[in-house]
Scaffold this motif. Sequence first.
Motif, mmCIF file in Angstrom:
data_model
loop_
_atom_site.group_PDB
_atom_site.id
_atom_site.type_symbol
_atom_site.label_atom_id
_atom_site.label_comp_id
_atom_site.label_asym_id
_atom_site.label_seq_id
_atom_site.Cartn_x
_atom_site.Cartn_y
_atom_site.Cartn_z
ATOM 1 N N VAL A 23 25.053 3.209 34.167
ATOM 2 C CA VAL A 23 25.796 2.996 35.419
ATOM 3 C C VAL A 23 26.456 1.623 35.407
ATOM 4 N N ALA A 65 26.580 -13.801 47.501
ATOM 5 C CA ALA A 65 26.956 -12.617 48.279
ATOM 6 C C ALA A 65 27.561 -11.525 47.404
ATOM 7 N N SER A 66 28.478 -11.903 46.477
ATOM 8 C CA SER A 66 29.129 -10.874 45.677
ATOM 9 C C SER A 66 28.152 -10.251 44.685
ATOM 10 N N ALA A 69 25.855 -7.943 46.640
ATOM 11 C CA ALA A 69 26.578 -6.727 47.036
ATOM 12 C C ALA A 69 26.643 -5.745 45.869
ATOM 13 N N LEU A 70 26.967 -6.271 44.679
ATOM 14 C CA LEU A 70 27.048 -5.420 43.488
ATOM 15 C C LEU A 70 25.666 -4.847 43.156
ATOM 16 N N LEU A 72 23.221 -4.226 45.352
ATOM 17 C CA LEU A 72 22.897 -3.189 46.339
ATOM 18 C C LEU A 72 23.557 -1.863 45.969
ATOM 19 N N ILE A 73 24.851 -1.905 45.625
ATOM 20 C CA ILE A 73 25.568 -0.669 45.281
ATOM 21 C C ILE A 73 25.005 -0.075 43.996
ATOM 22 N N THR A 76 21.754 1.605 44.720
ATOM 23 C CA THR A 76 21.958 2.837 45.489
ATOM 24 C C THR A 76 22.399 3.967 44.562
ATOM 25 N N ILE A 77 23.323 3.666 43.651
ATOM 26 C CA ILE A 77 23.805 4.676 42.703
ATOM 27 C C ILE A 77 22.679 5.099 41.754
ATOM 28 N N ARG A 80 20.209 7.399 43.291
ATOM 29 C CA ARG A 80 20.711 8.772 43.422
ATOM 30 C C ARG A 80 20.572 9.537 42.108
ATOM 31 N N TYR B 7 35.300 4.659 41.193
ATOM 32 C CA TYR B 7 34.054 4.976 40.492
ATOM 33 C C TYR B 7 32.850 4.793 41.412
ATOM 34 N N ALA B 54 29.225 -4.026 51.356
ATOM 35 C CA ALA B 54 29.009 -4.376 49.953
ATOM 36 C C ALA B 54 30.229 -3.969 49.114
ATOM 37 N N THR B 57 32.864 -6.561 49.645
ATOM 38 C CA THR B 57 32.533 -7.817 48.962
ATOM 39 C C THR B 57 32.780 -7.710 47.457
ATOM 40 N N VAL B 58 32.358 -6.588 46.864
ATOM 41 C CA VAL B 58 32.539 -6.398 45.419
ATOM 42 C C VAL B 58 34.026 -6.322 45.078
#
Lengths: 162, 76
Positions: A23, A65-66, A69-70, A72-73, A76-77, A80, B7, B54, B57-58
Amino acid sequence: MDSEEKGIDITTLKPEHQIAVEVLTRICDCMEQNAYPVVRDVQGAYLNIEIMGDDMRSTYGRFGASLDALQLISNTIVARRTRGDVRVILDAGGYRERRIETLTERALEMAKAVKEHNQEAEMEPLPPHERRIIHTILMEDPDIRTYSEGEEPNRRIVVSPR
Amino acid sequence: MQQLIEYLVKELVDEPEQVVITEVPQEDATTYEVRVAPNDLGKVIGKQGRIANALRTVAKAAAMKHKRKIYVEIIA
């Protein structure tokens, strides 16, 4: 490529962790920064991945923060895609390491001031993994104690004289 | 940029074939409109908008080297 660049061999990881790396590889391929993930460390469910590439320090290494954020995503992926318990911790441009240094400095300064004035003091809001770093550092000081106050994302550490 | 947003959004939803990302260029910024199947809206927004924030932000971080302002809008 030396081992510093390559990190841990992906084929030695368990299947859920391999999916996480896949991923992150796909995400990196979309980034237009010659980016690629390197596995630095595996501890139980935790997978420490550093994103290498051009300008990583300015895009992801400067502000937490960035990167958060990356992270967290990505998690999450990965959640799943896998049944297993996988937690990805991302670093880029040496951010996490520098951040630990900064937090350590801030914590020790704070502890010193609290002892001098014999009065409790509050830090700025920090995410859970950063608060844990501060709690751990200040646990070693017998003259003060730390606790957290407030609700996320404004939860912050209070340093108090014992 | 569009590729990255596409993506990530496609991986977050149950119906990736319904995902449409539209690039809307403006004078001083670019907006990326994200459309997903109605049932997938909650997955892209997340609890208290955490996933949507998020994503923004990304995308902003990835756009930094182009020195361009970008917005990500999730269209219901």
